[in-house]
Design a protein around this motif. Sequence first.
Motif, PDB file in Angstrom:
ATOM      1  N   ALA A 109     -10.984  23.139   2.348  1.00 34.26           N
ATOM      2  CA  ALA A 109     -10.963  21.701   2.604  1.00 34.26           C
ATOM      3  C   ALA A 109     -10.818  21.299   4.068  1.00 34.26           C
ATOM      4  O   ALA A 109     -11.207  20.196   4.436  1.00 34.26           O
ATOM      5  CB  ALA A 109      -9.845  21.041   1.794  1.00 34.26           C
ATOM      6  N   ASN A 110     -10.217  22.155   4.901  1.00 30.39           N
ATOM      7  CA  ASN A 110      -9.917  21.761   6.285  1.00 30.39           C
ATOM      8  C   ASN A 110      -9.073  20.491   6.322  1.00 30.39           C
ATOM      9  O   ASN A 110      -9.260  19.629   7.174  1.00 30.39           O
ATOM     10  CB  ASN A 110     -11.201  21.561   7.103  1.00 30.39           C
ATOM     11  N   ALA A 111      -8.146  20.382   5.403  1.00 27.94           N
ATOM     12  CA  ALA A 111      -7.310  19.179   5.290  1.00 27.94           C
ATOM     13  C   ALA A 111      -6.127  19.247   6.250  1.00 27.94           C
ATOM     14  O   ALA A 111      -5.632  20.325   6.578  1.00 27.94           O
ATOM     15  CB  ALA A 111      -6.796  19.033   3.858  1.00 27.94           C
ATOM     16  N   THR A 112      -5.685  18.073   6.677  1.00 30.11           N
ATOM     17  CA  THR A 112      -4.480  17.973   7.500  1.00 30.11           C
ATOM     18  C   THR A 112      -3.321  17.366   6.719  1.00 30.11           C
ATOM     19  O   THR A 112      -2.192  17.377   7.181  1.00 30.11           O
ATOM     20  CB  THR A 112      -4.732  17.124   8.763  1.00 30.11           C
ATOM     21  N   GLN A 113      -3.620  16.842   5.537  1.00 30.63           N
ATOM     22  CA  GLN A 113      -2.584  16.291   4.667  1.00 30.63           C
ATOM     23  C   GLN A 113      -2.926  16.628   3.220  1.00 30.63           C
ATOM     24  O   GLN A 113      -4.075  16.526   2.804  1.00 30.63           O
ATOM     25  CB  GLN A 113      -2.494  14.767   4.791  1.00 30.63           C
ATOM     26  N   THR A 114      -1.890  17.011   2.483  1.00 25.24           N
ATOM     27  CA  THR A 114      -2.048  17.308   1.066  1.00 25.24           C
ATOM     28  C   THR A 114      -0.835  16.749   0.333  1.00 25.24           C
ATOM     29  O   THR A 114       0.288  16.875   0.826  1.00 25.24           O
ATOM     30  CB  THR A 114      -2.109  18.835   0.835  1.00 25.24           C
ATOM     31  N   THR A 130      -3.973  15.898  -4.009  1.00 26.01           N
ATOM     32  CA  THR A 130      -4.915  15.138  -3.190  1.00 26.01           C
ATOM     33  C   THR A 130      -4.903  15.679  -1.772  1.00 26.01           C
ATOM     34  O   THR A 130      -3.846  16.003  -1.238  1.00 26.01           O
ATOM     35  CB  THR A 130      -4.522  13.644  -3.170  1.00 26.01           C
ATOM     36  N   ASP A 131      -6.095  15.771  -1.172  1.00 27.61           N
ATOM     37  CA  ASP A 131      -6.168  16.184   0.233  1.00 27.61           C
ATOM     38  C   ASP A 131      -7.105  15.251   0.988  1.00 27.61           C
ATOM     39  O   ASP A 131      -7.886  14.521   0.384  1.00 27.61           O
ATOM     40  CB  ASP A 131      -6.623  17.642   0.354  1.00 27.61           C
ATOM     41  N   ASN A 132      -7.003  15.291   2.307  1.00 31.28           N
ATOM     42  CA  ASN A 132      -7.873  14.469   3.155  1.00 31.28           C
ATOM     43  C   ASN A 132      -8.943  15.321   3.835  1.00 31.28           C
ATOM     44  O   ASN A 132      -9.422  14.979   4.906  1.00 31.28           O
ATOM     45  CB  ASN A 132      -7.043  13.713   4.203  1.00 31.28           C
ATOM     46  N   GLY A 133      -9.330  16.395   3.184  1.00 30.62           N
ATOM     47  CA  GLY A 133     -10.274  17.342   3.777  1.00 30.62           C
ATOM     48  C   GLY A 133     -11.726  16.986   3.573  1.00 30.62           C
ATOM     49  O   GLY A 133     -12.092  15.815   3.415  1.00 30.62           O
TER      50      GLY A 133
END
Length: 181
Positions: A109-114, A130-133
């Motif tokens: 995902a390369n997310a910075t928030q999960t 949920t993620d922001n990726g």
Amino acid sequence: GDLFALGLNMQATIGQGTDDHASQRIQRQVTMLDDIIGMLRNTIFGLTHHPTAATFTETVEQLLTTLDQRLGHHPTLTVHGPVDDLPDAVIEDAIVVIKEALTNCAKHANATQTTVDIDATANQLTITVTDNGDGLPDHEPATTCLGINNMLIRARTHDGNCTINSTPPNGATLTWSVPIT
């Protein structure tokens, strides 16, 4: 070890002059092997996990801390309802699902928030990750991924459901919901 080595050998084959179609097929097979390795790890985790050793909430908190480095951030956890009073079989599958969802997030995902939201009522357990990726690729249905398919099977085992909503590049939301009987 052998599955991992097989995946590395297959990846090495991609760079040896194979055509684009063959390279794509090999890469899909490498991804499937990676998913199988993840499923095996989850199964081993499930076999070695003993829910009576700690509460469900404590176990999830430990899991999140364990995955911090791999994710590159600490997931936010919210818990609602009597989650520590769930049947052991549901707790075991729920822990594996959370681990699989976060592992997928870390890998893809390369997310910075999960965020992990666990909501229990007298009749139902719902876990939302949920993620922001990057979200899921449009060209590949989620159910072709072994890890996601494993989460769906775990939900169906309890007469529940597992869905993933994704709008690339705006992240993804996994919802795993099972009735409590």
